[in-house]
Design a protein around this motif. Sequence first.
Motif, mmCIF file in Angstrom:
data_model
loop_
_atom_site.group_PDB
_atom_site.id
_atom_site.type_symbol
_atom_site.label_atom_id
_atom_site.label_comp_id
_atom_site.label_asym_id
_atom_site.label_seq_id
_atom_site.Cartn_x
_atom_site.Cartn_y
_atom_site.Cartn_z
ATOM 1 N N ILE A 286 0.866 -1.178 0.000
ATOM 2 C CA ILE A 286 0.000 0.000 0.000
ATOM 3 C C ILE A 286 0.904 1.229 0.000
ATOM 4 O O ILE A 286 2.057 1.159 0.439
ATOM 5 C CB ILE A 286 -0.957 0.034 1.212
ATOM 6 C CG1 ILE A 286 -0.182 0.140 2.534
ATOM 7 C CG2 ILE A 286 -1.893 -1.159 1.217
ATOM 8 C CD1 ILE A 286 -1.071 0.320 3.752
ATOM 9 N N ASP A 287 0.384 2.327 -0.514
ATOM 10 C CA ASP A 287 1.176 3.549 -0.580
ATOM 11 C C ASP A 287 0.314 4.738 -0.174
ATOM 12 O O ASP A 287 -0.838 4.575 0.263
ATOM 13 C CB ASP A 287 1.748 3.751 -1.994
ATOM 14 C CG ASP A 287 0.662 3.732 -3.067
ATOM 15 O OD1 ASP A 287 -0.544 3.837 -2.719
ATOM 16 O OD2 ASP A 287 1.004 3.616 -4.254
ATOM 17 N N ALA A 288 0.872 5.931 -0.318
ATOM 18 C CA ALA A 288 0.159 7.141 0.096
ATOM 19 C C ALA A 288 -1.133 7.334 -0.682
ATOM 20 O O ALA A 288 -2.134 7.808 -0.134
ATOM 21 C CB ALA A 288 1.070 8.361 -0.076
ATOM 22 N N ALA A 289 -1.132 6.949 -1.949
ATOM 23 C CA ALA A 289 -2.345 7.087 -2.768
ATOM 24 C C ALA A 289 -3.454 6.178 -2.241
ATOM 25 O O ALA A 289 -4.621 6.578 -2.163
ATOM 26 C CB ALA A 289 -2.039 6.759 -4.226
ATOM 27 N N PHE A 290 -3.088 4.943 -1.865
ATOM 28 C CA PHE A 290 -4.086 4.032 -1.300
ATOM 29 C C PHE A 290 -4.643 4.582 0.002
ATOM 30 O O PHE A 290 -5.854 4.541 0.242
ATOM 31 C CB PHE A 290 -3.464 2.659 -1.051
ATOM 32 C CG PHE A 290 -4.368 1.725 -0.274
ATOM 33 C CD1 PHE A 290 -5.314 0.960 -0.927
ATOM 34 C CD2 PHE A 290 -4.272 1.631 1.110
ATOM 35 C CE1 PHE A 290 -6.160 0.107 -0.210
ATOM 36 C CE2 PHE A 290 -5.111 0.796 1.837
ATOM 37 C CZ PHE A 290 -6.054 0.033 1.159
ATOM 38 N N ILE A 291 -3.766 5.099 0.879
ATOM 39 C CA ILE A 291 -4.194 5.629 2.167
ATOM 40 C C ILE A 291 -5.161 6.793 1.974
ATOM 41 O O ILE A 291 -6.182 6.898 2.655
ATOM 42 C CB ILE A 291 -2.971 6.053 3.001
ATOM 43 C CG1 ILE A 291 -2.166 4.818 3.391
ATOM 44 C CG2 ILE A 291 -3.400 6.824 4.246
ATOM 45 C CD1 ILE A 291 -0.831 5.137 4.055
ATOM 46 N N ALA A 292 -4.847 7.674 1.016
ATOM 47 C CA ALA A 292 -5.725 8.817 0.750
ATOM 48 C C ALA A 292 -7.089 8.355 0.235
ATOM 49 O O ALA A 292 -8.137 8.843 0.671
ATOM 50 C CB ALA A 292 -5.070 9.755 -0.258
ATOM 51 N N THR A 293 -7.087 7.395 -0.684
ATOM 52 C CA THR A 293 -8.340 6.896 -1.257
ATOM 53 C C THR A 293 -9.164 6.146 -0.218
ATOM 54 O O THR A 293 -10.383 6.350 -0.095
ATOM 55 C CB THR A 293 -8.048 5.973 -2.450
ATOM 56 O OG1 THR A 293 -7.302 6.692 -3.438
ATOM 57 C CG2 THR A 293 -9.339 5.475 -3.073
ATOM 58 N N ALA A 294 -8.504 5.277 0.549
ATOM 59 C CA ALA A 294 -9.223 4.488 1.550
ATOM 60 C C ALA A 294 -9.786 5.382 2.658
ATOM 61 O O ALA A 294 -10.911 5.176 3.120
ATOM 62 C CB ALA A 294 -8.293 3.431 2.146
ATOM 63 N N SER A 295 -9.017 6.381 3.082
ATOM 64 C CA SER A 295 -9.498 7.305 4.117
ATOM 65 C C SER A 295 -10.716 8.073 3.625
ATOM 66 O O SER A 295 -11.676 8.286 4.371
ATOM 67 C CB SER A 295 -8.382 8.282 4.505
ATOM 68 O OG SER A 295 -7.283 7.598 5.061
ATOM 69 N N SER A 296 -10.680 8.493 2.374
ATOM 70 C CA SER A 296 -11.823 9.195 1.796
ATOM 71 C C SER A 296 -13.044 8.286 1.716
ATOM 72 O O SER A 296 -14.174 8.715 1.982
ATOM 73 C CB SER A 296 -11.453 9.713 0.401
ATOM 74 O OG SER A 296 -12.542 10.375 -0.196
ATOM 75 N N LEU A 297 -12.834 7.017 1.382
ATOM 76 C CA LEU A 297 -13.937 6.060 1.305
ATOM 77 C C LEU A 297 -14.580 5.855 2.679
ATOM 78 O O LEU A 297 -15.813 5.815 2.806
ATOM 79 C CB LEU A 297 -13.426 4.721 0.763
ATOM 80 C CG LEU A 297 -14.468 3.602 0.608
ATOM 81 C CD1 LEU A 297 -15.504 3.973 -0.449
ATOM 82 C CD2 LEU A 297 -13.791 2.281 0.244
ATOM 83 N N VAL A 298 -13.758 5.745 3.721
ATOM 84 C CA VAL A 298 -14.288 5.585 5.071
ATOM 85 C C VAL A 298 -15.086 6.811 5.481
ATOM 86 O O VAL A 298 -16.190 6.706 6.027
ATOM 87 C CB VAL A 298 -13.138 5.331 6.076
ATOM 88 C CG1 VAL A 298 -13.660 5.367 7.508
ATOM 89 C CG2 VAL A 298 -12.477 3.993 5.795
ATOM 90 N N PHE A 299 -14.530 7.994 5.218
ATOM 91 C CA PHE A 299 -15.166 9.238 5.625
ATOM 92 C C PHE A 299 -16.485 9.486 4.894
ATOM 93 O O PHE A 299 -17.465 9.946 5.497
ATOM 94 C CB PHE A 299 -14.202 10.398 5.370
ATOM 95 C CG PHE A 299 -14.745 11.754 5.739
ATOM 96 C CD1 PHE A 299 -15.037 12.080 7.051
ATOM 97 C CD2 PHE A 299 -14.957 12.712 4.767
ATOM 98 C CE1 PHE A 299 -15.526 13.327 7.395
ATOM 99 C CE2 PHE A 299 -15.450 13.966 5.091
ATOM 100 C CZ PHE A 299 -15.738 14.268 6.411
ATOM 101 N N LYS A 300 -16.526 9.179 3.601
ATOM 102 C CA LYS A 300 -17.682 9.527 2.780
ATOM 103 C C LYS A 300 -18.729 8.419 2.651
ATOM 104 O O LYS A 300 -19.899 8.715 2.378
ATOM 105 C CB LYS A 300 -17.219 9.929 1.383
ATOM 106 C CG LYS A 300 -16.364 11.192 1.351
ATOM 107 C CD LYS A 300 -15.901 11.505 -0.061
ATOM 108 C CE LYS A 300 -15.056 12.777 -0.098
ATOM 109 N NZ LYS A 300 -14.562 13.085 -1.467
ATOM 110 N N VAL A 301 -18.318 7.157 2.847
ATOM 111 C CA VAL A 301 -19.251 6.060 2.563
ATOM 112 C C VAL A 301 -19.405 5.098 3.743
ATOM 113 O O VAL A 301 -20.483 4.987 4.338
ATOM 114 C CB VAL A 301 -18.804 5.279 1.303
ATOM 115 C CG1 VAL A 301 -19.801 4.144 1.012
ATOM 116 C CG2 VAL A 301 -18.689 6.197 0.098
ATOM 117 N N THR A 302 -18.334 4.383 4.092
ATOM 118 C CA THR A 302 -18.502 3.255 5.004
ATOM 119 C C THR A 302 -18.849 3.680 6.428
ATOM 120 O O THR A 302 -19.727 3.087 7.065
ATOM 121 C CB THR A 302 -17.242 2.367 5.023
ATOM 122 O OG1 THR A 302 -16.147 3.092 5.586
ATOM 123 C CG2 THR A 302 -16.878 1.930 3.612
#
Length: 315
Positions: A33-49
Amino acid sequence: MGLFEVFLGTLEVTLPVFAMVFVGLVLKRLGWIDAAFIATASSLVFKVTMPVLLFLSIVRADLAYALQPGLIGYFLAVSVLGFFAAWGWARLRYPREEIGVFVQGTFRGNVGIVGLALAASMYGDHGLSLGGIMAGSVIVVYNVLSSIVLALYSPSADSDLRSLLLGLLRNPLILSVMVALPVAFLALPLPAWLVTSGEYLGSLSLPLALICIGGTLGGTAIRHDGRQALYAGLWKLVWLPLAGTVGAFQLGYRDAELGILFLFLASPTAAVAFVMAKAYGANERMTASIIMLTTFGSMLTISLGVFALKALGAI
């Protein structure tokens, strides 16, 4: 439940949290995993899950059985007072860019995971029902106050009154609570397929957030932010639960009500604080350090607090 059983129960809740953070750290070291994954996953948690998880937790709460306005109001008041006390303290001691992160880390407890699990372990269905109502109520306060303080000190977000209000209205976590409350109070039925789908989405929230925390923590992260994280931990694990529990005792609360209140006030900083900090462009590394230290420290402070309350005959 004795001290040893309380300690084991705390470990059963907190050790999986550490395990997921460790997984994130290892995955980052391996380059999976890299910084791009962390940014995308964090956004997914905040906005959806996470919004889906909050919605379901509020809708499922047994309002008729566990609604105690006095206790809930006191818990909310202590949380708000703790927020403003930490804010005033941080303004005198920290650089502007660290104030929002510090304040959020000191008052935003992991009541939905750690607090609720311990309440259910100690008090069964009563703990789960009353704890669910308290968690659902404080979620609104946590998100509103966190959004305000993070926006005010964010290097990227606008902090004028209009922008703050628009930010609150657009916050997915706050929106999910606003939608869930009327559904819960009116006891509106939801299709089984919709609930099941929501459970699938909501179950992603905690592991994804914790993996992102682990991926953000480097070898020097806690050492670099250790002093601020330690002070935040003292606020979160010692001063806030001590003041809130003593005040409740003086007001006459005892037994399960006092015990559940203590467990909620003494819960470590919530993992979603990391997601919120990242969403507002704040110092997510410092937030991750606070979450790690408070989660670890809560194993000791919660066990000692429950033991002390039992020894006094208060719970």
